[in-house]
Motif scaffolding. Structure first.
Motif, PDB file in Angstrom:
ATOM      1  N   LYS A 509     -11.179  -5.912  16.747  1.00  0.00           N
ATOM      2  CA  LYS A 509     -12.746  -5.249  16.686  1.00  0.00           C
ATOM      3  C   LYS A 509     -13.068  -4.291  17.601  1.00  0.00           C
ATOM      4  O   LYS A 509     -13.775  -3.315  17.345  1.00  0.00           O
ATOM      5  N   GLU A 510     -12.355  -4.226  18.721  1.00  0.00           N
ATOM      6  CA  GLU A 510     -12.582  -3.347  19.815  1.00  0.00           C
ATOM      7  C   GLU A 510     -12.068  -2.013  19.396  1.00  0.00           C
ATOM      8  O   GLU A 510     -12.464  -0.917  19.659  1.00  0.00           O
ATOM      9  N   LEU A 511     -11.003  -1.834  18.449  1.00  0.00           N
ATOM     10  CA  LEU A 511     -10.336  -0.658  18.063  1.00  0.00           C
ATOM     11  C   LEU A 511     -11.320  -0.160  17.132  1.00  0.00           C
ATOM     12  O   LEU A 511     -11.465   1.132  16.875  1.00  0.00           O
ATOM     13  N   ILE A 512     -12.024  -0.828  16.296  1.00  0.00           N
ATOM     14  CA  ILE A 512     -13.060  -0.349  15.253  1.00  0.00           C
ATOM     15  C   ILE A 512     -13.994   0.398  15.889  1.00  0.00           C
ATOM     16  O   ILE A 512     -14.513   1.484  15.625  1.00  0.00           O
ATOM     17  N   VAL A 513     -14.542  -0.260  16.998  1.00  0.00           N
ATOM     18  CA  VAL A 513     -15.412   0.385  17.783  1.00  0.00           C
ATOM     19  C   VAL A 513     -15.087   1.862  18.295  1.00  0.00           C
ATOM     20  O   VAL A 513     -15.779   2.698  18.372  1.00  0.00           O
ATOM     21  N   ILE A 514     -13.919   1.835  18.845  1.00  0.00           N
ATOM     22  CA  ILE A 514     -13.335   3.032  19.487  1.00  0.00           C
ATOM     23  C   ILE A 514     -13.114   4.189  18.396  1.00  0.00           C
ATOM     24  O   ILE A 514     -13.485   5.185  18.385  1.00  0.00           O
ATOM     25  N   PHE A 515     -12.610   3.583  17.299  1.00  0.00           N
ATOM     26  CA  PHE A 515     -12.426   4.581  16.075  1.00  0.00           C
ATOM     27  C   PHE A 515     -13.661   5.260  15.473  1.00  0.00           C
ATOM     28  O   PHE A 515     -13.962   6.399  15.273  1.00  0.00           O
ATOM     29  N   ILE A 516     -14.691   4.426  15.567  1.00  0.00           N
ATOM     30  CA  ILE A 516     -16.116   5.017  14.925  1.00  0.00           C
ATOM     31  C   ILE A 516     -16.865   5.859  15.686  1.00  0.00           C
ATOM     32  O   ILE A 516     -16.985   7.053  15.266  1.00  0.00           O
ATOM     33  N   SER A 517     -16.609   5.519  17.056  1.00  0.00           N
ATOM     34  CA  SER A 517     -17.279   6.497  18.160  1.00  0.00           C
ATOM     35  C   SER A 517     -16.322   7.978  18.023  1.00  0.00           C
ATOM     36  O   SER A 517     -16.942   9.126  18.019  1.00  0.00           O
ATOM     37  N   ALA A 518     -15.011   7.657  17.906  1.00  0.00           N
ATOM     38  CA  ALA A 518     -14.041   8.788  18.063  1.00  0.00           C
ATOM     39  C   ALA A 518     -14.159   9.658  16.785  1.00  0.00           C
ATOM     40  O   ALA A 518     -14.057  10.984  16.846  1.00  0.00           O
ATOM     41  N   LEU A 519     -14.263   8.965  15.465  1.00  0.00           N
ATOM     42  CA  LEU A 519     -14.425   9.789  14.378  1.00  0.00           C
ATOM     43  C   LEU A 519     -15.519  10.647  14.166  1.00  0.00           C
ATOM     44  O   LEU A 519     -15.422  11.912  13.884  1.00  0.00           O
ATOM     45  N   GLU A 520     -16.699  10.375  14.644  1.00  0.00           N
ATOM     46  CA  GLU A 520     -17.987  11.266  14.593  1.00  0.00           C
ATOM     47  C   GLU A 520     -17.895  12.188  15.614  1.00  0.00           C
ATOM     48  O   GLU A 520     -18.128  13.430  15.108  1.00  0.00           O
ATOM     49  N   ALA A 557     -18.347   9.026   7.579  1.00  0.00           N
ATOM     50  CA  ALA A 557     -18.005  10.045   6.593  1.00  0.00           C
ATOM     51  C   ALA A 557     -19.157  10.498   5.900  1.00  0.00           C
ATOM     52  O   ALA A 557     -19.618  11.883   5.941  1.00  0.00           O
ATOM     53  N   ASN A 558     -20.234   9.704   5.321  1.00  0.00           N
ATOM     54  CA  ASN A 558     -21.586  10.036   4.902  1.00  0.00           C
ATOM     55  C   ASN A 558     -22.333  10.696   5.913  1.00  0.00           C
ATOM     56  O   ASN A 558     -23.117  11.808   5.757  1.00  0.00           O
ATOM     57  N   LYS A 559     -22.255  10.329   7.173  1.00  0.00           N
ATOM     58  CA  LYS A 559     -23.211  10.817   8.124  1.00  0.00           C
ATOM     59  C   LYS A 559     -22.726  12.349   8.516  1.00  0.00           C
ATOM     60  O   LYS A 559     -23.612  13.416   8.431  1.00  0.00           O
ATOM     61  N   LEU A 560     -21.399  12.571   8.574  1.00  0.00           N
ATOM     62  CA  LEU A 560     -20.950  13.993   8.661  1.00  0.00           C
ATOM     63  C   LEU A 560     -21.383  14.836   7.264  1.00  0.00           C
ATOM     64  O   LEU A 560     -21.537  16.044   7.523  1.00  0.00           O
ATOM     65  N   ILE A 561     -21.156  14.340   6.265  1.00  0.00           N
ATOM     66  CA  ILE A 561     -21.365  15.054   5.180  1.00  0.00           C
ATOM     67  C   ILE A 561     -23.051  15.340   4.977  1.00  0.00           C
ATOM     68  O   ILE A 561     -23.384  16.539   4.745  1.00  0.00           O
ATOM     69  N   GLN A 562     -23.860  14.485   5.404  1.00  0.00           N
ATOM     70  CA  GLN A 562     -25.157  14.747   5.516  1.00  0.00           C
ATOM     71  C   GLN A 562     -25.568  15.807   6.504  1.00  0.00           C
ATOM     72  O   GLN A 562     -26.443  16.756   6.238  1.00  0.00           O
ATOM     73  N   MET A 563     -24.862  15.800   7.391  1.00  0.00           N
ATOM     74  CA  MET A 563     -25.072  16.702   8.543  1.00  0.00           C
ATOM     75  C   MET A 563     -24.660  17.981   8.447  1.00  0.00           C
ATOM     76  O   MET A 563     -25.511  19.227   8.854  1.00  0.00           O
ATOM     77  N   PHE A 564     -23.681  18.185   7.626  1.00  0.00           N
ATOM     78  CA  PHE A 564     -23.229  19.621   7.287  1.00  0.00           C
ATOM     79  C   PHE A 564     -23.417  20.037   5.889  1.00  0.00           C
ATOM     80  O   PHE A 564     -22.710  20.878   5.375  1.00  0.00           O
ATOM     81  N   SER A 565     -24.383  19.623   5.456  1.00  0.00           N
ATOM     82  CA  SER A 565     -25.043  19.884   3.924  1.00  0.00           C
ATOM     83  C   SER A 565     -25.955  20.918   4.017  1.00  0.00           C
ATOM     84  O   SER A 565     -26.405  21.543   3.192  1.00  0.00           O
ATOM     85  N   VAL A 566     -26.423  20.952   5.197  1.00  0.00           N
ATOM     86  CA  VAL A 566     -27.671  21.965   5.546  1.00  0.00           C
ATOM     87  C   VAL A 566     -26.935  22.900   6.686  1.00  0.00           C
ATOM     88  O   VAL A 566     -25.663  22.375   7.091  1.00  0.00           O
ATOM     89  N   LYS A 567     -27.523  23.841   7.043  1.00  0.00           N
ATOM     90  CA  LYS A 567     -27.045  24.642   8.124  1.00  0.00           C
ATOM     91  C   LYS A 567     -26.465  24.050   9.414  1.00  0.00           C
ATOM     92  O   LYS A 567     -27.444  23.123   9.861  1.00  0.00           O
ATOM     93  N   PRO A 568     -25.452  24.243   9.982  1.00  0.00           N
ATOM     94  CA  PRO A 568     -24.294  25.243   9.431  1.00  0.00           C
ATOM     95  C   PRO A 568     -23.835  24.295   8.243  1.00  0.00           C
ATOM     96  O   PRO A 568     -23.280  23.304   8.247  1.00  0.00           O
ATOM     97  N   ARG A 569     -23.557  24.993   7.059  1.00  0.00           N
ATOM     98  CA  ARG A 569     -23.084  24.381   6.018  1.00  0.00           C
ATOM     99  C   ARG A 569     -21.364  24.223   6.008  1.00  0.00           C
ATOM    100  O   ARG A 569     -20.730  25.234   6.446  1.00  0.00           O
ATOM    101  N   ARG A 570     -20.783  23.064   5.556  1.00  0.00           N
ATOM    102  CA  ARG A 570     -19.367  23.059   5.386  1.00  0.00           C
ATOM    103  C   ARG A 570     -18.682  22.600   4.393  1.00  0.00           C
ATOM    104  O   ARG A 570     -18.551  21.506   4.271  1.00  0.00           O
ATOM    105  N   PRO A 571     -19.003  23.315   3.240  1.00  0.00           N
ATOM    106  CA  PRO A 571     -18.510  22.967   1.870  1.00  0.00           C
ATOM    107  C   PRO A 571     -17.028  22.211   1.758  1.00  0.00           C
ATOM    108  O   PRO A 571     -16.677  21.265   1.126  1.00  0.00           O
ATOM    109  N   ALA A 572     -16.075  22.913   2.578  1.00  0.00           N
ATOM    110  CA  ALA A 572     -14.801  22.389   2.629  1.00  0.00           C
ATOM    111  C   ALA A 572     -14.588  21.037   3.097  1.00  0.00           C
ATOM    112  O   ALA A 572     -13.906  19.958   2.582  1.00  0.00           O
TER     113      ALA A 572
END
Length: 581
Positions: A509-520, A557-572
């Motif tokens: 459980k503790e690892l999941i918390v660390i991973f989620i924060s670190a991934l973003e 992943a969805n949060k990052l996709i939404q974040m970079f769907s507008v400027k600055p856009r990162r289609p890759a």
């Protein structure tokens, strides 16, 4: 659905044209099916790029990746590889289908007359000298007037000339492929016991290639590989039972003359494989005098500051040669004259240990350490210290064993092998106290160094870097609680991934918390396709190892996709992270 038949419909027209041009110009290389349906290739562009493509159901493109910085949907390098795959897989499919049509080429061969063949060969031999040479070489055994040496010499020189640029730079990859085909012909000749013509091939290749060494960068190792393969051909010639003595003597004289040229030993190790053939021939022909004279002359010339490696090589070769021909006393005498050579001294150390003369062995090692320290060779000092450890283990000298096993545990990183040896030198009830003393000592030293340096650091951390020093001990001792505290303190994606295998059982459980924060946090900092691809792979890894994390990882992943769907856009990034789903 993208397939090998319709992929051009799914690609930007400009990218499609550029990718096709890359394919047609031969920029795709090293294409390989590493596992079923998973293809890897390299594409030469402004740099060399790695491309990965997954094919399912024979021609459906399931996934693809290129490590170039292109931000779009599909780059020209991937397109070039798709063309290559389309071509390759089409060939494979064709070859498995039994065509009802009769092969035109086979039919022609069966219907042509002898006169037709003669006219064809004569005509093409006039138009193309390469055809004439290939024909005469193929049938050289049928006519002794054919000068095989001259012909192979012409072929090799022409090949090198045609692939050498104006400043002497050689297209070594192309030359390597062509010469290897010629060398394979040489190996085939040896199997047919035609060693004379096989030697003609080796001779035609060796000198011209050696002459290119000084003017070319061989960081890819193509030139070295050609020389090694030529030496292998020479070795197979001299070890063939049907090779005539006079041919062996000719090869011996030829190699001796060649090896007198310093260029063989001035560029890497290319001369040593050829010298090995020369040495083996000297043993076969019992030509002791010429070989030893050659070596002695070589040793005399090697007096420069940077000649030690080469000089020691020839000194060791002389010792092994003398032993091989039965001159043991001469070899022993030469050993004593050259005892400062590590391998020579090691030989005497091993003899002393075998005879259980441990004090004599330790004396030789002590002298060796002094010599190595004077030469500023710390690696050699380490070799001798490991020999002292070996003797201490034989003598059951516990204090010396502890001294060296502890030293080698932490010397140049952490060694679990020496750690275990160090641990085994104590009783179980003693070890717990010993390891705690070591942990405290490391903690004190690292913290003090960090306190001293942190104000001078450009980007200092809020904590001393204890994890890298203490983690190996905690893993060996299975101190998972203490390891987790340090991993949690660092709180970085790569660090947590590195140690999750040790912590997942007790701290899921503790690892999941660390991973989620670190991934973003990690996702916000990435800025090229390779980084996006790696981030997506890390997400997949986390989901695979901790299935309970799936929803939260996809949420990031969805949060990052939404974040970079507008400027600055990162289609890759959007493309790569979409694959996580």
């Amino acid at each position: 659905m993208i397939t090998l038949k319709n992929f051009e419909k799914h690609i930007d027209a400009d990218i499609f044209k550029r990718g096709k041009k890359y394919f047609e110009n031969g920029h795709v290389s090293n294409i390989e099916e590493v596992t079923e349906g998973n293809w890897n290739a390299e594409v030469e562009g402004t740099d060399r790029y790695e491309v990965e493509i997954k094919i399912i159901n024979e021609d459906t493109v399931n996934d693809y990746f290129c490590d170039c910085p292109y931000e779009g949907e599909m780059c020209k390098h991937i397109v070039a590889v798709l063309f290559e795959l389309k071509s390759a897989i089409k060939i494979e499919v064709k070859s498995t289908i039994k065509s009802k049509k009769v092969d035109v080429f086979e039919t022609l061969l069966q219907t042509l007359t002898k006169k037709d063949f003669e006219n064809f060969i004569k005509d093409y031999s006039i138009k193309n000298k390469d055809v004439k040479n290939a024909f005469e070489l193929f049938f050289a055994e049928k006519d002794s007037r054919i000068d095989v040496v001259k012909k192979y010499d012409e072929i090799v020189k022409k090949l090198i000339r045609n692939n050498t640029h104006r400043y002497g730079f050689l297209e070594s990859n192309k030359v390597y492929k062509e010469l290897n085909l010629i060398l394979k012909n040489g190996q085939a000749l040896v199997l047919k016991n035609n060693c004379k013509d096989a030697f003609a091939i080796a001779k035609a290749i060796l000198r011209p290639i050696i002459d290119t060494v000084a003017n070319n960068d061989d960081s890819d190792g193509y030139i070295s590989s050609i020389i090694e393969n030529t030496a292998e051909l020479l070795h197979n010639i001299i070890t063939n039972n049907q090779t005539a003595i006079d041919l062996k003597e000719t090869i011996f004289i030829y190699l001796q003359k060649e090896l007198k040229d310093k260029i063989y030993f001035d560029y890497g190790d290319i001369g040593y494989c050829v010298f090995s053939v020369y040495k083996d021939l000297a043993v076969q022909l019992k030509n002791d005098a010429m070989f030893l004279n050659f070596i002695d002359e070589k040793i005399k010339t090697l007096v420069g500051e940077y000649d030690n490696y080469e000089k020691e090589y020839f000194q060791k070769s002389k010792i092994s040669f003398l032993r091989k021909i039965g001159k043991v006393e001469d070899a022993d005498k030469f050993v004593l004259e050259n005892i400062d050579i590590v391998e020579v001294r090691m030989e005497l150390v091993n003899v002393a240990i075998k005879k259980k003369k441990y004090d004599e062995a330790k004396g030789l090692i002590a002298e060796g350490i002094i010599v190595a320290e004077k030469k500023e060779h710390p690696g050699t000092v380490s070799v001798w210290e490991k020999e002292l450890l070996r003797i201490a283990q034989i003598e059951n000298d516990i204090l010396t064993v502890r001294k060296f096993t502890k030293y080698f545990t932490f010397d140049r990183g952490f060694s679990s092998e020496y750690y275990e040896q160090w641990k085994q030198s104590y009783k179980q009830q003693e070890w717990a106290a010993i390891v705690e003393i070591e942990i405290k000592a490391i903690t004190k030293k690292v913290t003090e160094e960090w306190e001293t340096r942190k104000h001078k650091m450009w980007n200092p951390t809020n904590y001393p870097p204890l994890l890298q020093y203490l983690a190996p001990i905690y893993i060996q001792e299975k101190y998972w609680d203490r390891l987790f505290v340090l991993v949690q303190q660092v709180n970085e994606l790569d660090t947590t991934l590195k140690y999750q295998q040790y912590l997942i059982k007790d701290y899921k459980k503790e690892l999941i918390v660390i991973f989620i924060s670190a991934l973003e946090e990690h996702g916000k900092k990435t800025n090229d396709r390779n980084s996006y691809h790696n981030l997506a792979n890390k997400m997949k890894t986390i989901i695979k190892t901790i299935p309970e994390s799936k929803d939260k990882v996809i949420e990031v992943a969805n949060k990052l996709i939404q974040m970079f769907s507008v400027k600055p856009r990162r289609p890759a990034m959007i493309e790569e992270l979409s694959k996580v789903f």
